[in-house]
Design an enzyme around this catalytic site. Sequence first.
Site, mmCIF file in Angstrom:
data_model
loop_
_atom_site.group_PDB
_atom_site.id
_atom_site.type_symbol
_atom_site.label_atom_id
_atom_site.label_comp_id
_atom_site.label_asym_id
_atom_site.label_seq_id
_atom_site.Cartn_x
_atom_site.Cartn_y
_atom_site.Cartn_z
ATOM 1 C CB CYS A 80 -0.936 -0.025 1.136
ATOM 2 S SG CYS A 80 -2.294 1.233 0.870
ATOM 3 C CG HIS A 91 -3.923 -3.289 3.007
ATOM 4 N ND1 HIS A 91 -2.851 -3.004 3.545
ATOM 5 C CD2 HIS A 91 -4.594 -2.063 2.541
ATOM 6 C CE1 HIS A 91 -2.824 -1.609 3.741
ATOM 7 N NE2 HIS A 91 -3.990 -1.117 3.171
ATOM 8 C CD GLU A 128 -2.002 -6.302 4.987
ATOM 9 O OE1 GLU A 128 -2.237 -5.100 5.516
ATOM 10 O OE2 GLU A 128 -1.530 -6.458 3.957
#
Length: 219
Positions: A89, A197, A199
């Site tokens: 990001c 992102h 994750e």
Amino acid sequence: MSTFEPPTETLADIVLVDYGLGNLRSATRGLERAGASVEITDDPEAFAAADGVVLPGVGAFREGMENAGPLREALTDHAAAGRPLFGICLGMQMLLTTSEEADHEGEGEVTGLDLVPGTNVRFEVDQKVPHMGWNDLDVAREHPIVDGVDGGYAYFVHSYYAEPDDLDAVVATADYGVDFPAVVANEAGNVFGTQFHPEKSGETGLKILRNFVEYCAER
């Protein structure tokens, strides 16, 4: 039902850079599920002992570069040595040379790490910003980080996007009124970043994190 099978052993030792703006907890969990042993640190000496370094980031470009300023030389040296560096990001945007963000806020030009030459530009005024939510990935060229993720969905939150000087730096794109780079990489291939992102991106994100961990292990 999840199709992702976590590895049964640690594949690589990863440093997650703590410079005050990263989403450290969820990034750590994602990397650990992908088979990494994770050290969260702002100690540049730890970079040399790691198999790979992750530069996370949430926030503004200027603040990110100011906070990471003491680590600039260590990060660029790590990249110059051909070792894996993964920006997430804001961390991806920091890999570029400049950003319109500081200019837009009236703060003047800020220099990024310049590992992927280019600038970050703001979405057009008729587009709602930030671009937030799920979007599908269109892989533009081969790179280990995107193995097996073409057409997968990832989670984005951003108002600026990368415009690399060299179009070959674009590894994957997404569409938000304009095709923008969702994944970029340097010419050598060891420095790369995702605008989204991983994750927070479900199976697609875990696959990308696993790709990264395996890439680090093989290096």
